[in-house]
Design a protein around this motif. Structure first.
Motif, PDB file in Angstrom:
ATOM      1  N   ASP A  40      22.148   9.691  45.859  1.00 33.92           N
ATOM      2  CA  ASP A  40      21.486  10.800  45.461  1.00 33.92           C
ATOM      3  C   ASP A  40      22.273  11.263  43.966  1.00 33.92           C
ATOM      4  OD1 ASP A  40      20.425  13.124  44.441  1.00 33.92           O
ATOM      5  OD2 ASP A  40      20.733  14.422  46.182  1.00 33.92           O
ATOM      6  N   GLU A  41      21.741  10.403  43.103  1.00 39.83           N
ATOM      7  CA  GLU A  41      22.552  10.783  41.691  1.00 39.83           C
ATOM      8  C   GLU A  41      22.301  12.224  41.026  1.00 39.83           C
ATOM      9  OE1 GLU A  41      22.321   7.614  38.973  1.00 39.83           O
ATOM     10  OE2 GLU A  41      20.945   6.491  40.376  1.00 39.83           O
ATOM     11  N   GLN A  42      21.613  13.013  41.771  1.00 41.27           N
ATOM     12  CA  GLN A  42      21.378  14.329  41.581  1.00 41.27           C
ATOM     13  C   GLN A  42      22.761  15.313  41.669  1.00 41.27           C
ATOM     14  OE1 GLN A  42      18.355  16.951  43.058  1.00 41.27           O
ATOM     15  NE2 GLN A  42      18.001  17.493  41.175  1.00 41.27           N
ATOM     16  N   HIS A  43      23.417  14.804  42.923  1.00 41.80           N
ATOM     17  CA  HIS A  43      24.739  15.517  43.449  1.00 41.80           C
ATOM     18  C   HIS A  43      25.822  14.221  43.232  1.00 41.80           C
ATOM     19  CE1 HIS A  43      21.274  17.652  45.516  1.00 41.80           C
ATOM     20  NE2 HIS A  43      22.207  18.556  45.101  1.00 41.80           N
ATOM     21  N   PHE A  44      25.562  13.332  42.977  1.00 49.99           N
ATOM     22  CA  PHE A  44      26.856  12.417  43.231  1.00 49.99           C
ATOM     23  C   PHE A  44      26.679  11.527  41.966  1.00 49.99           C
ATOM     24  CE2 PHE A  44      25.614  13.144  47.555  1.00 49.99           C
ATOM     25  CZ  PHE A  44      26.612  14.125  47.775  1.00 49.99           C
ATOM     26  N   GLU A  45      27.929  11.144  41.228  1.00 50.87           N
ATOM     27  CA  GLU A  45      27.855  10.105  40.177  1.00 50.87           C
ATOM     28  C   GLU A  45      28.245   8.814  40.812  1.00 50.87           C
ATOM     29  OE1 GLU A  45      29.897   9.106  36.147  1.00 50.87           O
ATOM     30  OE2 GLU A  45      30.421  11.179  36.925  1.00 50.87           O
ATOM     31  N   LYS A  46      27.459   7.804  40.589  1.00 44.49           N
ATOM     32  CA  LYS A  46      27.994   6.412  41.180  1.00 44.49           C
ATOM     33  C   LYS A  46      28.780   5.678  39.879  1.00 44.49           C
ATOM     34  CE  LYS A  46      23.723   4.705  41.651  1.00 44.49           C
ATOM     35  NZ  LYS A  46      22.392   4.029  41.611  1.00 44.49           N
ATOM     36  N   ILE A  47      30.055   5.089  40.494  1.00 50.93           N
ATOM     37  CA  ILE A  47      30.735   4.623  39.283  1.00 50.93           C
ATOM     38  C   ILE A  47      31.189   3.034  39.733  1.00 50.93           C
ATOM     39  CG2 ILE A  47      31.653   6.973  38.563  1.00 50.93           C
ATOM     40  CD1 ILE A  47      34.133   6.337  40.157  1.00 50.93           C
ATOM     41  N   THR A  48      31.926   2.655  38.681  1.00 53.58           N
ATOM     42  CA  THR A  48      32.254   1.164  39.005  1.00 53.58           C
ATOM     43  C   THR A  48      33.895   1.281  39.234  1.00 53.58           C
ATOM     44  OG1 THR A  48      32.776   0.706  36.663  1.00 53.58           O
ATOM     45  CG2 THR A  48      30.656   0.217  37.627  1.00 53.58           C
ATOM     46  N   MET A  49      34.375   0.174  39.944  1.00 54.96           N
ATOM     47  CA  MET A  49      35.846   0.159  40.173  1.00 54.96           C
ATOM     48  C   MET A  49      36.770   0.255  38.773  1.00 54.96           C
ATOM     49  SD  MET A  49      36.817   0.036  43.131  1.00 54.96           S
ATOM     50  CE  MET A  49      38.456  -0.463  43.176  1.00 54.96           C
ATOM     51  N   HIS A  50      36.011  -0.200  37.648  1.00 49.30           N
ATOM     52  CA  HIS A  50      36.716  -0.071  36.161  1.00 49.30           C
ATOM     53  C   HIS A  50      36.652   1.315  36.034  1.00 49.30           C
ATOM     54  CE1 HIS A  50      37.733  -1.174  32.256  1.00 49.30           C
ATOM     55  NE2 HIS A  50      36.696  -0.238  31.619  1.00 49.30           N
TER      56      HIS A  50
END
Length: 95
Positions: A69-79
């Motif tokens: 849920d991108e409204q509450h959590f930010e998706k990120i990469t390992m970089h």
């Protein structure tokens, strides 16, 4: 002093996430990776989702079948995770 908390264990199997939440302060960031991604569905998450910045490693969540849920959590990469380690004063790994 901002802290980056890396949560690698599921709260369904250990109390690491609960202990992490007891130490989180304003300005801290929690990042879920590995089996820590399962905490997206844990009841403890609903208590913090709006008050603490939570990031999740996109590939780790995807590997475990979670839509984030991108409204509450930010998706990120390992970089991006590596970058975060340099922009915080401390890093604590909960595992």
């Amino acid at each position: 002093m901002a802290t980056l908390h890396l949560v690698r264990q599921s709260a369904f199997n250990s109390n690491d996430f609960a202990q992490c939440l007891q130490t989180v302060a304003n300005g801290d960031v929690i990042t879920l990776l590995d089996d820590g991604c399962y905490n997206l569905k844990h009841p403890l998450m609903s208590a913090i989702a709006s008050s603490i910045q939570v990031k999740i490693i996109e590939q780790h969540a995807k590997a475990r079948g979670f839509d984030v849920d991108e409204q509450h959590f930010e998706k990120i990469t390992m970089h991006k995770l590596v970058e975060l380690t340099f922009t915080h004063d401390r890093v604590i790994t909960w595992q």
